[in-house]
Design a protein around this motif. Structure first.
Motif, PDB file in Angstrom:
ATOM      1  N   SER A   1       2.852   5.367   6.565  1.00 33.30           N
ATOM      2  CA  SER A   1       1.906   6.271   5.910  1.00 33.30           C
ATOM      3  C   SER A   1       2.110   7.736   6.271  1.00 33.30           C
ATOM      4  O   SER A   1       1.501   8.608   5.649  1.00 33.30           O
ATOM      5  CB  SER A   1       0.468   5.871   6.278  1.00 33.30           C
ATOM      6  OG  SER A   1       0.261   6.002   7.679  1.00 33.30           O
ATOM      7  N   LYS A   2       2.932   8.025   7.263  1.00 31.55           N
ATOM      8  CA  LYS A   2       2.995   9.398   7.762  1.00 31.55           C
ATOM      9  C   LYS A   2       3.501  10.397   6.720  1.00 31.55           C
ATOM     10  O   LYS A   2       3.163  11.580   6.769  1.00 31.55           O
ATOM     11  CB  LYS A   2       3.839   9.468   9.019  1.00 31.55           C
ATOM     12  CG  LYS A   2       5.312   9.140   8.824  1.00 31.55           C
ATOM     13  CD  LYS A   2       6.052   9.242  10.149  1.00 31.55           C
ATOM     14  CE  LYS A   2       7.539   8.944   9.975  1.00 31.55           C
ATOM     15  NZ  LYS A   2       8.264   9.031  11.276  1.00 31.55           N
ATOM     16  N   ASP A   3       4.306   9.926   5.759  1.00 32.39           N
ATOM     17  CA  ASP A   3       4.788  10.836   4.718  1.00 32.39           C
ATOM     18  C   ASP A   3       3.941  10.764   3.461  1.00 32.39           C
ATOM     19  O   ASP A   3       4.306  11.334   2.424  1.00 32.39           O
ATOM     20  CB  ASP A   3       6.245  10.539   4.382  1.00 32.39           C
ATOM     21  CG  ASP A   3       6.449   9.123   3.875  1.00 32.39           C
ATOM     22  OD1 ASP A   3       5.548   8.274   4.093  1.00 32.39           O
ATOM     23  OD2 ASP A   3       7.503   8.846   3.266  1.00 32.39           O
ATOM     24  N   LYS A   4       2.824  10.063   3.558  1.00 29.93           N
ATOM     25  CA  LYS A   4       1.954   9.911   2.382  1.00 29.93           C
ATOM     26  C   LYS A   4       0.545  10.395   2.655  1.00 29.93           C
ATOM     27  O   LYS A   4      -0.382  10.110   1.895  1.00 29.93           O
ATOM     28  CB  LYS A   4       1.930   8.439   1.963  1.00 29.93           C
ATOM     29  CG  LYS A   4       3.319   7.868   1.655  1.00 29.93           C
ATOM     30  CD  LYS A   4       3.287   6.391   1.406  1.00 29.93           C
ATOM     31  CE  LYS A   4       4.685   5.844   1.191  1.00 29.93           C
ATOM     32  NZ  LYS A   4       5.532   5.934   2.394  1.00 29.93           N
ATOM     33  N   LEU A   5       0.374  11.126   3.752  1.00 29.87           N
ATOM     34  CA  LEU A   5      -0.943  11.650   4.095  1.00 29.87           C
ATOM     35  C   LEU A   5      -1.295  12.822   3.187  1.00 29.87           C
ATOM     36  O   LEU A   5      -0.420  13.560   2.716  1.00 29.87           O
ATOM     37  CB  LEU A   5      -0.966  12.095   5.561  1.00 29.87           C
ATOM     38  CG  LEU A   5      -0.711  10.996   6.596  1.00 29.87           C
ATOM     39  CD1 LEU A   5      -0.627  11.590   7.995  1.00 29.87           C
ATOM     40  CD2 LEU A   5      -1.810   9.938   6.532  1.00 29.87           C
TER      41      LEU A   5
ATOM     42  N   ARG B   1      -0.652  -1.733  13.634  1.00 28.63           N
ATOM     43  CA  ARG B   1      -1.144  -0.381  13.349  1.00 28.63           C
ATOM     44  C   ARG B   1      -0.020   0.648  13.494  1.00 28.63           C
ATOM     45  O   ARG B   1      -0.032   1.690  12.831  1.00 28.63           O
ATOM     46  CB  ARG B   1      -2.313  -0.053  14.267  1.00 28.63           C
ATOM     47  CG  ARG B   1      -3.580  -0.817  13.875  1.00 28.63           C
ATOM     48  CD  ARG B   1      -4.798  -0.368  14.658  1.00 28.63           C
ATOM     49  NE  ARG B   1      -6.011  -1.010  14.150  1.00 28.63           N
ATOM     50  CZ  ARG B   1      -6.729  -0.585  13.124  1.00 28.63           C
ATOM     51  NH1 ARG B   1      -6.340   0.517  12.483  1.00 28.63           N
ATOM     52  NH2 ARG B   1      -7.808  -1.221  12.735  1.00 28.63           N
ATOM     53  N   SER B   2       0.935   0.362  14.361  1.00 24.68           N
ATOM     54  CA  SER B   2       2.096   1.240  14.459  1.00 24.68           C
ATOM     55  C   SER B   2       2.880   1.223  13.148  1.00 24.68           C
ATOM     56  O   SER B   2       3.369   2.263  12.689  1.00 24.68           O
ATOM     57  CB  SER B   2       2.995   0.797  15.611  1.00 24.68           C
ATOM     58  OG  SER B   2       4.166   1.582  15.669  1.00 24.68           O
ATOM     59  N   TYR B   3       2.974   0.030  12.535  1.00 29.96           N
ATOM     60  CA  TYR B   3       3.649  -0.090  11.243  1.00 29.96           C
ATOM     61  C   TYR B   3       2.892   0.687  10.175  1.00 29.96           C
ATOM     62  O   TYR B   3       3.496   1.413   9.366  1.00 29.96           O
ATOM     63  CB  TYR B   3       3.757  -1.561  10.853  1.00 29.96           C
ATOM     64  CG  TYR B   3       4.424  -1.783   9.515  1.00 29.96           C
ATOM     65  CD1 TYR B   3       5.779  -1.530   9.333  1.00 29.96           C
ATOM     66  CD2 TYR B   3       3.696  -2.237   8.415  1.00 29.96           C
ATOM     67  CE1 TYR B   3       6.398  -1.717   8.109  1.00 29.96           C
ATOM     68  CE2 TYR B   3       4.302  -2.439   7.183  1.00 29.96           C
ATOM     69  CZ  TYR B   3       5.657  -2.170   7.032  1.00 29.96           C
ATOM     70  OH  TYR B   3       6.260  -2.353   5.803  1.00 29.96           O
ATOM     71  N   LEU B   4       1.573   0.582  10.217  1.00 27.37           N
ATOM     72  CA  LEU B   4       0.753   1.331   9.269  1.00 27.37           C
ATOM     73  C   LEU B   4       0.971   2.828   9.430  1.00 27.37           C
ATOM     74  O   LEU B   4       1.102   3.559   8.441  1.00 27.37           O
ATOM     75  CB  LEU B   4      -0.726   0.975   9.474  1.00 27.37           C
ATOM     76  CG  LEU B   4      -1.740   1.803   8.669  1.00 27.37           C
ATOM     77  CD1 LEU B   4      -1.506   1.625   7.160  1.00 27.37           C
ATOM     78  CD2 LEU B   4      -3.174   1.398   9.031  1.00 27.37           C
ATOM     79  N   SER B   5       1.003   3.286  10.673  1.00 22.94           N
ATOM     80  CA  SER B   5       1.225   4.712  10.931  1.00 22.94           C
ATOM     81  C   SER B   5       2.605   5.149  10.455  1.00 22.94           C
ATOM     82  O   SER B   5       2.760   6.235   9.885  1.00 22.94           O
ATOM     83  CB  SER B   5       1.072   4.977  12.431  1.00 22.94           C
ATOM     84  OG  SER B   5       1.346   6.323  12.733  1.00 22.94           O
ATOM     85  N   GLN B   6       3.591   4.269  10.626  1.00 22.89           N
ATOM     86  CA  GLN B   6       4.964   4.604  10.253  1.00 22.89           C
ATOM     87  C   GLN B   6       5.125   4.748   8.747  1.00 22.89           C
ATOM     88  O   GLN B   6       5.747   5.706   8.266  1.00 22.89           O
ATOM     89  CB  GLN B   6       5.916   3.526  10.780  1.00 22.89           C
ATOM     90  CG  GLN B   6       7.382   3.807  10.554  1.00 22.89           C
ATOM     91  CD  GLN B   6       7.907   4.945  11.407  1.00 22.89           C
ATOM     92  OE1 GLN B   6       7.316   5.261  12.434  1.00 22.89           O
ATOM     93  NE2 GLN B   6       8.989   5.577  10.964  1.00 22.89           N
TER      94      GLN B   6
ATOM     95  N   ALA C   1      -6.923  12.961   5.650  1.00 22.36           N
ATOM     96  CA  ALA C   1      -5.729  12.594   6.423  1.00 22.36           C
ATOM     97  C   ALA C   1      -6.051  12.555   7.910  1.00 22.36           C
ATOM     98  O   ALA C   1      -5.657  11.625   8.632  1.00 22.36           O
ATOM     99  CB  ALA C   1      -4.601  13.592   6.153  1.00 22.36           C
ATOM    100  N   VAL C   2      -6.756  13.574   8.389  1.00 23.76           N
ATOM    101  CA  VAL C   2      -7.126  13.624   9.811  1.00 23.76           C
ATOM    102  C   VAL C   2      -8.014  12.444  10.162  1.00 23.76           C
ATOM    103  O   VAL C   2      -7.843  11.813  11.218  1.00 23.76           O
ATOM    104  CB  VAL C   2      -7.836  14.962  10.118  1.00 23.76           C
ATOM    105  CG1 VAL C   2      -8.473  14.926  11.512  1.00 23.76           C
ATOM    106  CG2 VAL C   2      -6.858  16.123  10.008  1.00 23.76           C
TER     107      VAL C   2
ATOM    108  N   GLY D   1       0.817  -1.208   0.000  1.00 23.35           N
ATOM    109  CA  GLY D   1       0.000   0.000   0.000  1.00 23.35           C
ATOM    110  C   GLY D   1       0.853   1.260   0.000  1.00 23.35           C
ATOM    111  O   GLY D   1       0.493   2.263  -0.625  1.00 23.35           O
ATOM    112  N   SER D   2       1.976   1.208   0.687  1.00 26.71           N
ATOM    113  CA  SER D   2       2.873   2.353   0.694  1.00 26.71           C
ATOM    114  C   SER D   2       3.376   2.659  -0.704  1.00 26.71           C
ATOM    115  O   SER D   2       3.419   3.821  -1.123  1.00 26.71           O
ATOM    116  CB  SER D   2       4.056   2.056   1.623  1.00 26.71           C
ATOM    117  OG  SER D   2       5.023   3.077   1.548  1.00 26.71           O
TER     118      SER D   2
END
Length: 813
Positions: free
Chosen positions: A160-164, A153-158, A181-182, A118-119
């Motif tokens: 995705s944070k530069d793709k919001l 979910r931590s991995y998902l957050s990691q 994004a929010v 997905g990333s």
């Protein structure tokens, strides 16, 4: 899929072994995955990566050990992500990869692979970012095991944070808006918090404390979501106020978990901008009162107030905003409400909240004393139901509360305007109140604060009453540590010099007020507190004298009977006479100490001041009291000797007395001198009295005959002392007294006393020589040197001109 936590993790040694085995398997599968990656073999890469990720399905590792395993797999997934990017360059579509990874046999590996693809998918922009992120956050619900779900979910957050789809982001627009994004971050945060809270409710009750520790180790995984939200450029104040904060607080309040509520409130305060907190105070403070009773709300609110006060101090231009949003009123109401709602809150917690509110007020609204007093008043209401505070921690916080205004204003006078300040001190025990009293005086001395009004002096002594007087619960003076007591009372004595006013009437009121409190302190304290008060009053006398030096002072008769007619409340039209009445009453108080030697010294000081003011009756009265004190209270021989010399020295400087009064006092002084116990003391006192009959000042007494009588009497006493020494010790004592008397003869001889002749001096020299040569005389090198020096002086005078040599010519040495 296992969705529950086992009853307990293996022992530490077993944990290490399990982790080592798991890491070895990960390394093994990663080796084959790397080989597949090198051969561009997608299917094998997915197969071995799924096997590697399958090790994350374990439930036997503690969160700390699981984290180590997760980080190892995370590093490997970074390489897999690069491989997926390369595959798309070789013609494989992201949509195909997104479908292909979903064929993994187990849910957990499948979701890790899905997030990884997905990333790449979002980065390629082949599909809207918001759609991919929404799909991923929904798919992650397939893992409900708390630890595994949190790390997934931590991995998902990691990743995705530069793709919001943040404002000005490359993915904004077709990929979505900042609202998307929010929404994604909030949804992921909500699910992670639920998993985190659920950890507490699974497993045996006996391991609750252990689970709390494990949960605490995982808290940052949840908190990172709030940090991501705070970093979004598109989250402005309106969006924060309308969407972000309400959603986050809803989750915080509804989770009803002590650890989660405290940590998340702390995160909110720390990660979001201070200006946002200022504009959303109502919402944020409203949540504080809804937290669980066991949550440490005092620390949460204290941190919030500290952040806001630091913000105000760093940017003075924003102070107006604090007034506009009525920050103080809102914080004050919130503190009161939280204390009311959390009825089980310990006293120290309530006081801590008031300390934080006061600190905020002093930083932001330092000019509003009414706000400061309001905070103190709220604390008083809480303490009223407690009485004397016995909790040491609460006491410490109250000291912090009381010290804050002193440190901020550096002016005790300002603090004295706070009506609730003394009310708080009433709830402290004797020892703590004494500590605060010392702190207050030290603040006055350090900052050079002058207390210039009588009502302020009255208020000050109410705060210092544990130092200046006995109170309920205080130990007796005999029980106090002597060294500490002396140090405290010396501090009080220093304080007196800070009680001053240029207006004479107000200064006299100040003296009367201070004396009123000092007289309640008991005899032991009076010896420390009254002397500086006396000197302060003498300073006022000198000031009055200087102001009235061109006016004739009204010399009224002053007697002890008039003391009763001097009401201390009558302070108007202050005159030196009225101050002297005050002084006489004050020094008389020292008789209760008893401190007769100190009282005598002060009487003589006052007599000398009255002499400077040309107030003969007053000066005579002080001398009378000094003589009475000497006769009735001073019995130690050494003290008597010292007192006689003080009396003679003071009387010699007095010019105000008429002939009758002076003769009376002189007669008394010489009579006391002759009655001293030891002959040497008698001798010295008598020859010192000779100065009372020969005063060099203009218009001074110069009675040469009486001077000679004193010296002859001293000589007889010296001779008697010599004979007594010969009888009692078998040898005469040193001739020191004779040499001292010789020097007195020479003094008056030089100053023109016609009764001191060459023959008298010559006879005394010969007497001394004879005594020194006598076998019965004890030899003393010091005396020999003294006599030799005296003779050298005579020879020197014989060599002078101007008639001096002529006068000394007949003296043979």
């Amino acid at each position: 899929m296992q969705n529950s936590i086992p009853d307990g993790f293996p022992s530490t040694n077993d944990q290490e072994k399990l982790l080592a085995d798991a890491l070895a398997l990960v390394q093994h599968h990663a080796f084959y995955m790397h080989r597949a990656l090198d051969n561009n073999n997608l299917q094998d890469a997915l197969k071995f990566s799924a096997q590697m990720l399958g090790e994350l399905r374990t439930s036997k590792l503690s969160p700390q050990k699981y984290y180590e395993l997760y980080m190892k797999t995370f590093d490997e997934l970074r390489m897999l992500e690069v491989f997926f990017k390369e595959e798309t360059k070789r013609g494989c579509t992201n949509a195909y990869l997104y479908e292909e990874v979903q064929h993994a046999g187990n849910v957990l590996p499948r979701l890790y692979l899905l997030c990884t693809v997905g990333s790449v998918y979002i980065r390629s922009k082949e599909a809207p970012a918001k759609e991919v992120l929404k799909d991923l956050v929904e798919m992650c619900r397939g893992i409900q095991h708390p630890v595994r779900g949190l790390f997934l979910r931590s991995y998902l957050s990691q990743i995705s944070k530069d793709k919001l789809t943040d404002a000005a982001s490359e993915f904004e627009g077709c990929g979505g808006t900042v609202v998307d994004a929010v929404e994604f971050v909030l949804q992921n945060f909500t699910e992670m918090n639920k998993l985190w809270v659920r950890m507490q409710h699974q497993g045996p009750a006996k391991e609750k404390e252990k689970r709390e520790k494990e949960r605490s180790e995982l808290r940052d995984l949840v908190g990172k979501n709030l940090h991501v939200l705070s970093q979004l450029e598109g989250v402005d104040l309106d969006m924060y106020r309308d969407i972000v904060l309400p959603r986050v607080l809803e989750q915080v309040v509804n989770c009803k978990d002590e650890l989660a509520q405290y940590y998340l409130m702390d995160c909110i305060i720390q990660v979001f901008p201070d200006e946002y907190h200022l504009q959303t105070l109502d919402t944020l403070l409203g949540a504080c009162s809804q937290l669980q009773p066991s949550v440490d709300v005092k620390t949460v609110m204290s941190q919030l107030m500290d952040r806001l006060s630091v913000y105000a101090a760093s940017a003075p231009e924003v102070l107006a905003e604090f007034s506009q949003v009525e920050a103080f009123s809102k914080l004050s109401e919130a503190v009161i409400k939280v204390i009311e709602v959390q009825q089980d809150m310990p006293l120290v917690g309530a006081v801590c909240l008031h300390v934080a509110l006061l600190t905020f007020t002093l930083r932001v609204h330092a000019d509003r004393l009414d706000y400061v007093d309001q905070v103190l008043g709220a604390c008083v209401k809480k303490l009223n139901g407690v009485g004397k505070v016995n909790d040491s921690k609460a006491t410490k916080q109250i000291i912090t509360l009381l010290s804050a205004p002193l440190e901020k204003y550096n002016n005790v006078v300002t603090v004295l305007n706070l009506t609730n300040y003394p009310k708080i001190m009433e709830h402290l025990d004797y020892g703590t109140n004494k500590i605060m009293a010392v702190v207050i005086i030290q603040s006055i001395m350090k900052n050079g604060t002058f207390i210039m009004e009588a009502d302020k002096v009255e208020a000050l002594f109410q705060l210092l009453k544990e130092l200046v007087q006995d109170s309920d619960g205080s130990p007796t003076l005999d029980e106090l540590d002597e060294e500490d007591f002396m140090e405290e009372q010396n501090l009080v004595a220093r304080l007196v010099q800070m009680l001053t006013n240029e207006d004479n009437d107000e200064m006299f009121k100040i003296l009367i007020t201070a004396k009123k409190h000092f007289q309640k302190g008991g005899s032991k304290r009076l010896g420390y507190s009254l002397p500086p008060l006396v000197f302060s009053a003498l300073k006022l006398v000198r000031r009055l004298q200087e102001q009235d030096k061109n006016n004739e002072v009204d010399k009224v008769t002053f007697s002890p009977q008039e003391q009763g007619s001097s009401t201390e409340a009558d302070e108007a039209n202050i005159s030196p006479q009225k101050v002297f009445q005050f002084l006489l009453q004050t020094v008389d108080s020292l008789s209760a100490v008893p401190a007769p030697e100190l009282a005598l010294r002060l009487y003589l000081q006052c007599a000398e001041a009255a002499n400077d003011c040309d107030l003969e009756p007053i000066a005579y009265e002080f001398f009378t009291q000094a003589f009475v004190t000497y006769e009735e209270e001073i019995s130690d021989s050494k003290a008597q000797v010292t007192s006689i010399h003080l009396i003679v020295g003071t009387l010699q400087r007095m010019h105000v007395f008429g002939v009758e009064n002076r003769d009376t006092l002189t007669h008394k002084a010489t009579g006391y001198s002759a009655k001293l116990l030891k002959k040497p003391d008698q001798c010295r006192a008598v020859y010192v009295c000779s100065h009372l009959f020969w005063i060099e000042d203009e218009g001074g007494v110069q009675d040469g005959e009486r001077v000679l009588l004193c010296l002859k009497r001293a000589l007889r006493i010296a001779n008697a002392a010599q004979q007594m020494a010969s009888v009692t010790k078998g040898s005469g004592g040193p001739v020191t007294l004779f040499v001292e008397i010789l020097n007195k003869y020479l003094y008056y001889f030089e100053h023109g006393n016609q009764h001191i002749t060459n023959a008298v001096i010559q006879g005394l020299i010969e007497l001394i020589v004879t005594e020194m040569q006598s076998e019965n005389t004890t030899q003393d090198p010091t005396v020999d040197a003294f006599f030799a020096s005296t003779l050298r002086y005579i020879r020197f005078q014989k060599q002078k001109g101007d008639g001096v040599a002529e006068r000394y010519a007949a003296i043979e040495v």
